[in-house]
Design a protein around this motif. Structure first.
Motif, PDB file in Angstrom:
ATOM      1  N   THR A  43       0.844  -1.187   0.000  1.00  0.00           N
ATOM      2  CA  THR A  43       0.000   0.000   0.000  1.00  0.00           C
ATOM      3  C   THR A  43       0.880   1.238   0.000  1.00  0.00           C
ATOM      4  O   THR A  43       1.888   1.286   0.711  1.00  0.00           O
ATOM      5  N   ARG A  44       0.505   2.212  -0.789  1.00  0.00           N
ATOM      6  CA  ARG A  44       1.273   3.459  -0.863  1.00  0.00           C
ATOM      7  C   ARG A  44       1.322   4.107   0.509  1.00  0.00           C
ATOM      8  O   ARG A  44       0.313   4.177   1.201  1.00  0.00           O
ATOM      9  N   PRO A  45       2.505   4.601   0.922  1.00  0.00           N
ATOM     10  CA  PRO A  45       2.587   5.276   2.219  1.00  0.00           C
ATOM     11  C   PRO A  45       1.625   6.458   2.294  1.00  0.00           C
ATOM     12  O   PRO A  45       1.355   7.125   1.299  1.00  0.00           O
ATOM     13  N   LYS A  46       1.108   6.685   3.488  1.00  0.00           N
ATOM     14  CA  LYS A  46       0.140   7.751   3.732  1.00  0.00           C
ATOM     15  C   LYS A  46       0.767   9.126   3.637  1.00  0.00           C
ATOM     16  O   LYS A  46       0.125  10.077   3.205  1.00  0.00           O
ATOM     17  N   GLY A  47       1.992   9.267   4.039  1.00  0.00           N
ATOM     18  CA  GLY A  47       2.657  10.564   4.004  1.00  0.00           C
ATOM     19  C   GLY A  47       4.010  10.483   4.670  1.00  0.00           C
ATOM     20  O   GLY A  47       4.432   9.423   5.128  1.00  0.00           O
ATOM     21  N   LEU A  48       4.656  11.607   4.744  1.00  0.00           N
ATOM     22  CA  LEU A  48       5.980  11.675   5.362  1.00  0.00           C
ATOM     23  C   LEU A  48       5.850  11.711   6.874  1.00  0.00           C
ATOM     24  O   LEU A  48       5.110  12.540   7.419  1.00  0.00           O
ATOM     25  N   ASN A  49       6.536  10.834   7.554  1.00  0.00           N
ATOM     26  CA  ASN A  49       6.632  10.903   9.004  1.00  0.00           C
ATOM     27  C   ASN A  49       7.822  11.766   9.360  1.00  0.00           C
ATOM     28  O   ASN A  49       7.680  12.776  10.016  1.00  0.00           O
ATOM     29  N   HIS A  50       9.001  11.346   8.912  1.00  0.00           N
ATOM     30  CA  HIS A  50      10.185  12.178   9.087  1.00  0.00           C
ATOM     31  C   HIS A  50      11.270  11.743   8.117  1.00  0.00           C
ATOM     32  O   HIS A  50      11.240  10.653   7.584  1.00  0.00           O
ATOM     33  N   VAL A  51      12.175  12.651   7.885  1.00  0.00           N
ATOM     34  CA  VAL A  51      13.393  12.367   7.165  1.00  0.00           C
ATOM     35  C   VAL A  51      14.504  12.706   8.150  1.00  0.00           C
ATOM     36  O   VAL A  51      14.385  13.667   8.916  1.00  0.00           O
ATOM     37  N   ALA A  52      15.559  11.892   8.203  1.00  0.00           N
ATOM     38  CA  ALA A  52      16.585  12.078   9.222  1.00  0.00           C
ATOM     39  C   ALA A  52      17.949  12.377   8.607  1.00  0.00           C
ATOM     40  O   ALA A  52      18.320  11.805   7.585  1.00  0.00           O
ATOM     41  N   TYR A  53      18.646  13.274   9.267  1.00  0.00           N
ATOM     42  CA  TYR A  53      19.997  13.661   8.900  1.00  0.00           C
ATOM     43  C   TYR A  53      20.863  13.639  10.155  1.00  0.00           C
ATOM     44  O   TYR A  53      20.365  13.483  11.261  1.00  0.00           O
ATOM     45  N   VAL A  54      22.153  13.837   9.958  1.00  0.00           N
ATOM     46  CA  VAL A  54      23.093  13.915  11.076  1.00  0.00           C
ATOM     47  C   VAL A  54      23.392  15.381  11.359  1.00  0.00           C
ATOM     48  O   VAL A  54      23.468  16.196  10.443  1.00  0.00           O
TER      49      VAL A  54
END
Length: 171
Positions: free
Chosen positions: A6-17
Protein backbone atom coordinates in the motif's frame (compact mmCIF):
# COMPACT_ATOMS: atom_id res chain seq x y z
CA UNK A 1 3.38 -12.68 -7.63
CA UNK A 2 3.13 -10.58 -4.48
CA UNK A 3 0.97 -7.47 -4.91
CA UNK A 4 2.67 -4.11 -4.35
CA UNK A 5 2.51 -2.69 -0.86
CA UNK A 6 0.00 0.00 0.00
CA UNK A 7 1.27 3.46 -0.86
CA UNK A 8 2.59 5.28 2.22
CA UNK A 9 0.14 7.75 3.73
CA UNK A 10 2.66 10.56 4.00
CA UNK A 11 5.98 11.67 5.36
CA UNK A 12 6.63 10.90 9.00
CA UNK A 13 10.18 12.18 9.09
CA UNK A 14 13.39 12.37 7.17
CA UNK A 15 16.58 12.08 9.22
CA UNK A 16 20.00 13.66 8.90
CA UNK A 17 23.09 13.91 11.08
CA UNK A 18 23.99 17.03 13.03
CA UNK A 19 27.28 17.90 14.69
CA UNK A 20 25.58 20.57 16.83
CA UNK A 21 22.12 19.87 18.23
CA UNK A 22 21.91 23.31 19.85
CA UNK A 23 22.48 25.18 16.61
CA UNK A 24 20.15 22.81 14.80
CA UNK A 25 17.42 23.47 17.39
CA UNK A 26 17.90 27.23 17.10
CA UNK A 27 17.74 27.15 13.32
CA UNK A 28 14.65 24.97 13.02
CA UNK A 29 12.69 26.59 15.89
CA UNK A 30 13.74 30.24 15.72
CA UNK A 31 14.49 30.72 12.03
CA UNK A 32 12.00 28.33 10.40
CA UNK A 33 9.39 28.43 13.19
CA UNK A 34 9.10 24.65 13.52
CA UNK A 35 8.37 22.90 16.82
CA UNK A 36 10.73 20.53 18.56
CA UNK A 37 8.24 17.74 19.27
CA UNK A 38 10.17 14.64 20.25
CA UNK A 39 13.41 12.87 20.86
CA UNK A 40 14.99 9.47 21.37
CA UNK A 41 18.23 8.93 23.25
CA UNK A 42 19.93 5.56 23.32
CA UNK A 43 23.28 3.85 23.72
CA UNK A 44 22.48 1.22 21.07
CA UNK A 45 21.13 1.64 17.54
CA UNK A 46 17.88 -0.33 17.53
CA UNK A 47 17.87 -1.06 13.80
CA UNK A 48 21.45 -2.42 13.71
CA UNK A 49 22.36 -3.37 17.28
CA UNK A 50 25.50 -1.22 17.08
CA UNK A 51 26.77 0.24 20.34
CA UNK A 52 26.63 3.98 19.71
CA UNK A 53 25.28 6.75 21.94
CA UNK A 54 23.04 9.24 20.13
CA UNK A 55 20.35 11.87 20.51
CA UNK A 56 17.62 11.86 17.84
CA UNK A 57 15.51 15.06 17.68
CA UNK A 58 12.30 15.75 15.72
CA UNK A 59 11.15 19.15 14.40
CA UNK A 60 7.52 19.31 13.28
CA UNK A 61 6.02 21.11 10.31
CA UNK A 62 2.45 22.35 10.06
CA UNK A 63 1.15 19.07 8.57
CA UNK A 64 2.67 16.97 11.37
CA UNK A 65 5.59 15.60 9.35
CA UNK A 66 9.08 16.10 10.72
CA UNK A 67 12.70 16.60 9.88
CA UNK A 68 14.85 14.76 12.39
CA UNK A 69 18.52 14.79 13.35
CA UNK A 70 20.95 12.40 15.00
CA UNK A 71 23.83 13.77 17.01
CA UNK A 72 26.14 10.80 17.46
CA UNK A 73 28.65 10.81 20.28
CA UNK A 74 32.21 10.90 18.93
CA UNK A 75 31.23 11.85 15.38
CA UNK A 76 33.17 14.98 14.59
CA UNK A 77 33.68 14.97 10.82
CA UNK A 78 31.59 16.40 8.04
CA UNK A 79 29.27 13.65 6.86
CA UNK A 80 28.65 15.40 3.55
CA UNK A 81 31.99 14.37 2.03
CA UNK A 82 30.49 12.21 -0.71
CA UNK A 83 30.90 12.11 -4.47
CA UNK A 84 27.29 13.30 -4.92
CA UNK A 85 26.70 16.87 -6.03
CA UNK A 86 25.60 18.89 -3.00
CA UNK A 87 22.39 19.93 -4.73
CA UNK A 88 21.11 16.39 -5.24
CA UNK A 89 20.25 15.41 -1.70
CA UNK A 90 17.83 17.91 -0.23
CA UNK A 91 14.69 18.19 1.85
CA UNK A 92 11.78 20.12 0.34
CA UNK A 93 9.03 21.68 2.43
CA UNK A 94 5.81 23.19 1.11
CA UNK A 95 4.55 26.71 1.78
CA UNK A 96 0.99 27.92 1.14
CA UNK A 97 1.56 30.90 -1.20
CA UNK A 98 4.05 32.98 -3.14
CA UNK A 99 3.69 35.63 -0.44
CA UNK A 100 4.73 33.09 2.21
CA UNK A 101 7.68 32.00 0.04
CA UNK A 102 8.81 35.59 -0.44
CA UNK A 103 8.46 36.30 3.30
CA UNK A 104 10.56 33.21 4.08
CA UNK A 105 13.16 34.36 1.56
CA UNK A 106 13.40 37.74 3.31
CA UNK A 107 13.54 36.13 6.78
CA UNK A 108 16.41 33.87 5.75
CA UNK A 109 18.33 36.76 4.19
CA UNK A 110 17.75 38.81 7.36
CA UNK A 111 19.33 35.92 9.30
CA UNK A 112 22.41 36.16 7.07
CA UNK A 113 21.64 32.88 5.33
CA UNK A 114 22.65 32.57 1.68
CA UNK A 115 19.55 31.81 -0.40
CA UNK A 116 19.28 30.76 -4.04
CA UNK A 117 16.05 31.57 -5.85
CA UNK A 118 13.12 32.16 -6.25
CA UNK A 119 13.42 29.63 -9.06
CA UNK A 120 10.45 28.74 -11.27
CA UNK A 121 10.35 25.00 -11.98
CA UNK A 122 8.20 24.00 -14.92
CA UNK A 123 5.62 26.71 -14.17
CA UNK A 124 4.42 24.52 -11.29
CA UNK A 125 6.82 25.07 -8.40
CA UNK A 126 8.57 28.22 -7.20
CA UNK A 127 11.43 27.42 -4.84
CA UNK A 128 14.20 28.86 -2.74
CA UNK A 129 17.24 26.85 -1.64
CA UNK A 130 19.57 27.22 1.32
CA UNK A 131 21.67 25.18 3.72
CA UNK A 132 21.00 24.54 7.40
CA UNK A 133 23.88 24.69 9.93
CA UNK A 134 24.64 20.99 9.25
CA UNK A 135 25.15 21.42 5.51
CA UNK A 136 21.73 19.90 4.72
CA UNK A 137 20.28 21.54 1.62
CA UNK A 138 16.74 22.74 2.19
CA UNK A 139 14.09 23.85 -0.26
CA UNK A 140 10.97 25.85 0.45
CA UNK A 141 8.52 25.51 -2.41
CA UNK A 142 5.15 26.87 -3.44
CA UNK A 143 3.28 24.57 -5.81
CA UNK A 144 0.96 26.77 -7.86
CA UNK A 145 -1.20 23.99 -9.28
CA UNK A 146 -2.14 20.39 -8.60
CA UNK A 147 -0.39 17.75 -10.64
CA UNK A 148 -2.74 15.79 -12.88
CA UNK A 149 -2.74 12.73 -15.11
CA UNK A 150 -1.05 14.69 -17.91
CA UNK A 151 1.85 15.40 -15.55
CA UNK A 152 2.03 11.73 -14.59
CA UNK A 153 1.97 10.68 -18.26
CA UNK A 154 4.76 13.15 -19.04
CA UNK A 155 6.79 11.88 -16.08
CA UNK A 156 6.42 8.27 -17.20
CA UNK A 157 7.58 9.20 -20.70
CA UNK A 158 10.57 11.12 -19.35
CA UNK A 159 11.57 8.19 -17.10
CA UNK A 160 11.21 5.71 -19.95
CA UNK A 161 13.37 7.89 -22.19
CA UNK A 162 16.00 8.38 -19.47
CA UNK A 163 16.22 4.65 -18.78
CA UNK A 164 16.55 3.95 -22.50
CA UNK A 165 19.40 6.48 -22.84
CA UNK A 166 21.08 5.49 -19.57
CA UNK A 167 20.87 1.69 -19.33
CA UNK A 168 22.08 0.22 -16.06
CA UNK A 169 22.62 -3.33 -14.96
CA UNK A 170 19.99 -4.18 -12.39
CA UNK A 171 21.52 -5.01 -9.04
Amino acid sequence: MTPPMTRPKGLNHVAYVTLNTGETKRFYTEVLGMKLVGHAQEDTVGSTGESMKFLHTFFEMDDGSCIAFFEIEGLDKDHHDTPLPRWAAHFAMSVESMEELEAAHKRLLDEGIEVRGVIDHEGTWNSIYFFDPNGVRLELTYQSRELDENDAKSARAAVDEWVKEHPKTRR
